[in-house]
Design a protein around this motif. Sequence first.
Motif, PDB file in Angstrom:
ATOM      1  N   UNK A   1      83.760  45.381  28.061  1.00  0.00           N
ATOM      2  CA  UNK A   1      83.990  46.009  29.372  1.00  0.00           C
ATOM      3  C   UNK A   1      82.660  46.310  30.067  1.00  0.00           C
ATOM      4  N   UNK A   2      81.681  46.774  29.293  1.00  0.00           N
ATOM      5  CA  UNK A   2      80.381  47.121  29.875  1.00  0.00           C
ATOM      6  C   UNK A   2      79.746  45.913  30.546  1.00  0.00           C
TER       7      UNK A   2
ATOM      8  N   UNK B   1      84.243  47.957  23.835  1.00  0.00           N
ATOM      9  CA  UNK B   1      83.612  48.734  24.906  1.00  0.00           C
ATOM     10  C   UNK B   1      82.471  47.936  25.530  1.00  0.00           C
ATOM     11  N   UNK B   2      81.717  47.212  24.686  1.00  0.00           N
ATOM     12  CA  UNK B   2      80.618  46.403  25.213  1.00  0.00           C
ATOM     13  C   UNK B   2      81.118  45.272  26.104  1.00  0.00           C
TER      14      UNK B   2
ATOM     15  N   UNK C   1      78.182  55.035  25.081  1.00  0.00           N
ATOM     16  CA  UNK C   1      78.131  53.582  24.896  1.00  0.00           C
ATOM     17  C   UNK C   1      77.015  53.215  23.920  1.00  0.00           C
TER      18      UNK C   1
ATOM     19  N   UNK D   1      73.068  46.729  34.051  1.00  0.00           N
ATOM     20  CA  UNK D   1      73.221  48.118  33.645  1.00  0.00           C
ATOM     21  C   UNK D   1      73.523  48.227  32.158  1.00  0.00           C
ATOM     22  N   UNK D   2      74.399  47.345  31.680  1.00  0.00           N
ATOM     23  CA  UNK D   2      74.747  47.379  30.261  1.00  0.00           C
ATOM     24  C   UNK D   2      73.484  47.201  29.426  1.00  0.00           C
TER      25      UNK D   2
ATOM     26  N   UNK E   1      83.572  49.341  19.192  1.00  0.00           N
ATOM     27  CA  UNK E   1      82.386  49.336  20.050  1.00  0.00           C
ATOM     28  C   UNK E   1      82.221  47.994  20.743  1.00  0.00           C
TER      29      UNK E   1
ATOM     30  N   UNK F   1      86.433  53.018  17.066  1.00  0.00           N
ATOM     31  CA  UNK F   1      85.929  54.128  17.852  1.00  0.00           C
ATOM     32  C   UNK F   1      86.904  55.295  17.760  1.00  0.00           C
TER      33      UNK F   1
ATOM     34  N   UNK G   1      81.299  43.411  31.768  1.00  0.00           N
ATOM     35  CA  UNK G   1      82.061  43.106  32.974  1.00  0.00           C
ATOM     36  C   UNK G   1      81.720  44.049  34.111  1.00  0.00           C
ATOM     37  N   UNK G   2      81.305  45.273  33.783  1.00  0.00           N
ATOM     38  CA  UNK G   2      80.905  46.227  34.815  1.00  0.00           C
ATOM     39  C   UNK G   2      79.605  45.801  35.455  1.00  0.00           C
ATOM     40  N   UNK G   3      78.597  45.564  34.650  1.00  0.00           N
ATOM     41  CA  UNK G   3      77.319  45.069  35.155  1.00  0.00           C
ATOM     42  C   UNK G   3      76.447  44.698  33.963  1.00  0.00           C
TER      43      UNK G   3
ATOM     44  N   UNK H   1      73.623  61.869  29.435  1.00  0.00           N
ATOM     45  CA  UNK H   1      73.451  60.813  28.435  1.00  0.00           C
ATOM     46  C   UNK H   1      71.992  60.752  27.972  1.00  0.00           C
TER      47      UNK H   1
ATOM     48  N   UNK I   1      78.145  52.562  34.280  1.00  0.00           N
ATOM     49  CA  UNK I   1      79.198  51.572  34.446  1.00  0.00           C
ATOM     50  C   UNK I   1      80.455  52.223  35.016  1.00  0.00           C
TER      51      UNK I   1
ATOM     52  N   UNK J   1      63.803  50.614  27.604  1.00  0.00           N
ATOM     53  CA  UNK J   1      64.391  50.889  26.308  1.00  0.00           C
ATOM     54  C   UNK J   1      63.411  51.634  25.398  1.00  0.00           C
TER      55      UNK J   1
ATOM     56  N   UNK K   1      83.304  51.149  35.685  1.00  0.00           N
ATOM     57  CA  UNK K   1      84.625  50.733  35.181  1.00  0.00           C
ATOM     58  C   UNK K   1      84.951  51.335  33.817  1.00  0.00           C
ATOM     59  N   UNK K   2      83.940  51.919  33.169  1.00  0.00           N
ATOM     60  CA  UNK K   2      84.208  52.561  31.886  1.00  0.00           C
ATOM     61  C   UNK K   2      84.503  54.046  32.101  1.00  0.00           C
TER      62      UNK K   2
ATOM     63  N   UNK L   1      70.437  47.938  30.336  1.00  0.00           N
ATOM     64  CA  UNK L   1      69.634  49.155  30.478  1.00  0.00           C
ATOM     65  C   UNK L   1      70.164  50.274  29.594  1.00  0.00           C
ATOM     66  N   UNK L   2      71.469  50.261  29.362  1.00  0.00           N
ATOM     67  CA  UNK L   2      72.059  51.310  28.545  1.00  0.00           C
ATOM     68  C   UNK L   2      71.996  50.963  27.065  1.00  0.00           C
ATOM     69  N   UNK L   3      71.327  49.883  26.745  1.00  0.00           N
ATOM     70  CA  UNK L   3      71.076  49.591  25.344  1.00  0.00           C
ATOM     71  C   UNK L   3      72.068  48.651  24.688  1.00  0.00           C
ATOM     72  N   UNK L   4      72.989  48.049  25.481  1.00  0.00           N
ATOM     73  CA  UNK L   4      73.904  47.061  24.908  1.00  0.00           C
ATOM     74  C   UNK L   4      73.122  45.770  24.678  1.00  0.00           C
TER      75      UNK L   4
ATOM     76  N   UNK M   1      85.619  43.412  34.118  1.00  0.00           N
ATOM     77  CA  UNK M   1      85.540  44.871  34.046  1.00  0.00           C
ATOM     78  C   UNK M   1      86.850  45.587  33.806  1.00  0.00           C
TER      79      UNK M   1
ATOM     80  N   UNK N   1      79.049  55.306  19.974  1.00  0.00           N
ATOM     81  CA  UNK N   1      80.344  55.979  19.866  1.00  0.00           C
ATOM     82  C   UNK N   1      80.572  56.412  18.424  1.00  0.00           C
TER      83      UNK N   1
END
Lengths: 504, 327
Positions: free
Chosen positions: B189-190, B186-187, A104, B197-198, B183, A114, B192-194, A155, A93, A76, A95-96, B200-203, B260, A107
């Motif tokens: 769902x994120x 969306x988080x 993400x 990863x979520x 948002x 959103x 639920x995806x992983x 991204x 992800x 991060x 599924x998104x 790592x993507x800053x969630x 997800x 947004x």
Amino acid sequence: MAVTPLLETRGLTKSFAGVCVLDHVDFTLRAGEIHALLGENGAGKSTLIKLVTGVVSRDAGTVLLDGAAVDLRSADAALSAGVATVYQEVNMLPNLSVAQNLFLGRQPTRFGFVRESEMRRRATVLLNEFGLDIDVAAPLGDYSVAVQQITAIARAVDMSARVLILDEPTASLDKHEVEILFAAMRQLAGRGIGIVFVTHFLDQVYAISDRITVLRNGRLVGERETAKLPRMELVHMMLGRELSEVTVARSHHVAGMAHPPYAVFRQFGKAGTIAPFDLELRSGEVVGLAGLLGSGRTETARLVFGADRADVGTATVDGRAARLHSPRDAVQLGFGYCPEERKTDGIVAELTVRENIVLALQARRGLLKPLSRREQDEIATRFIKLLDIRPADPERPIGLLSGGNQQKALLARWLAISPRLLILDEPTRGIDVGAHAEIIRLIRQLCADGLALLVISSELEEIVTYADQVIVLRERAHVTALTSDAINVTSILAAIAADLPRAA
Amino acid sequence: MNRLFPVLVTTAVFLIGFVVCSLQFPNFASTRVVADLLTDNAFLGIVATGMTFVIISGGIDLSVGAVIGFTTVFLALAIQQLGISPWLAFAAILIVCAAFGAAMGAVIQYFDLPPFIVTLAGMFLARGASFLMSTESIPINAPLYSELPDYAIKLPGDGQLTVIAMIMLAVFAFGIVLLHFTRFGANVYALGGSRVTAALMGVRIGRVTILIYTLSSVLAGLSGIVFSFYTSAGYSLSAVGVELDTIAAVVIGGTLLAGGYGFVFGTFVGVLIQGLIQSYINFDGTLSSWWTKIATGILLFAFIVLQQAMVGFARRRSRRAVGVTLS
């Protein structure tokens, strides 16, 4: 020229459990260049990346970003400093939607909601810059790995990354997809972004990189300009050894004369894994497989052992057509296989040396005919003595032994079933130099005892001391077979580095 | 749009079921039956909305039934024995539920425990606490409880849209907006995806996890308030097993149990399907009410098979053709 490099490391050092995996490595990335980071397994590429991004903390050395020392503590923090990493396994992800993946956490919103259409519009514009014209409302998982990777890169870049680290991004891409990715990389480099490109495909290195840094065994071998570095020299940098401890002369006996072959493979292959090959394995002979990482060495071994199923070709063992659909078939035929990843695929660390040694024998006998404790003790003691496993305590958990002794215990496991053919994948990897010589001595001895051996090794100096035939692999195909006097390090290197007759 | 497919199937099943019922029972197709369907299943719908968030995020909340039971007992004691105004009691219980859910979310996040275990512990805790307060059924006699039905909206025909039904519809509308247009959604769902990863993507996965379980518990508390209106009583054994009906409604509504994927609207239809089966049995009059469970079980199984088939199909399906222009 006093241009400050974009990213620089000085004297980066890291040890894991007393083993030095990265030793005072200097690395320099300039703005707008594509810099290939090369090295075999265990050379320290991933450790270097993890130290730079702060995922792993360093023991010594400094990381400079734009000439200023930085101390990044997490992926991060690295991202906010402008250093983004995209891995082979895409960290997005599926599924998104593509648009959600791109935005993400950032947004565009209005009154807390959103703005879906605005987000899609921006996503479309962003991906268009990378030559990608796709439906951004569809789930990311619907698209190919290449598109997912470019989305991840987009991204990162959109989040103002200036240093982009691509860790084996092309490993699971086909040729067309690689081109898409390369186009995106060139475009980014043109914008002044520095790209670190980790790969083991030399063709790709020459196709795209401006500069090459080679690591070997945790040390920096050198940094060169791609255009001024001949392939041969590059391969030598990656595989060669400064000093060879074991240069023992040996007489190779002439292959093909002594015995009829024990196992013969004709046009054996599997689409997408390894091109069809011919292979003859004789009792009392060692066949070595040489090549770079990813050239198809392990794939060959797995096919021969039935761990992967060949889709073309025939296998003949002892003159009879053989079925090789699973490792079980292979074991029935008298094959044994010591895999490369000793820790994950080989030893059962919690079990004792005795239990590890009798594992394969017990598996072959079946659950209904257990080996008595007395038989187990007898077998374990015999092999511990034969292979000189230290400490000579059959009841010690195998995880506590050194790498070399673990390797010997694994050999013992397969020797206990009295195999006719033994496949060794990197038998000397990750064990200390002293133990190398012992393993080599063992290989020769087994060979003299009439075993057929198929050995994969990156240690070319070692391979030439025991192999009766060396098969060189490149780009997932067997390209050259060297026998008797032709077996030497120079000829192997030449065969690995030889330019491909360029298709298309 | 194959992601919508399970929801479309669920909706089709409900519509076909409704037509079949209407053909068999002449009085079935009326606003009265529809309004009753909404009123009778309001508590399930409210709690299922929260469960939808939990399951899409890859979790599960087994505590909701016990939270409903706890809520009814708490309300009965507060209103009857302590003489607190119902409105104040409602506010108090929702705060208690929010704290309870936040605590479960925090434990899941910071002790890295599976939601199944944590919410199972939460279930025993809430149910045990309600027994501790009272083992008897306590009637609630507050004026609000007898007046509430007066506020229903008359529908054309014989039906009445009760306050309870309106609450449920409002919760569903709120859930749809929150999940699909923010948002935070969306988080969810994120996650639920992983989760990895979520992150790592800053969630900020800790915050999102806590909010999700807080939401689930608050909605369970609201559902408990609604439940207390059905019976005008608080009883520690009420709503036993409702967590399972809720999960069934969510899954029948097309949400992937692994997380997800899913829609709040699907859950709404899933709740209505369960209510429809119950209505059929009531109209028939001869069938045992346990047939509801059997029919729900069969439907649930069918939908899980359908989902697995779809997941497998999606894996095998060749990747979407990529429109690429090499520049």
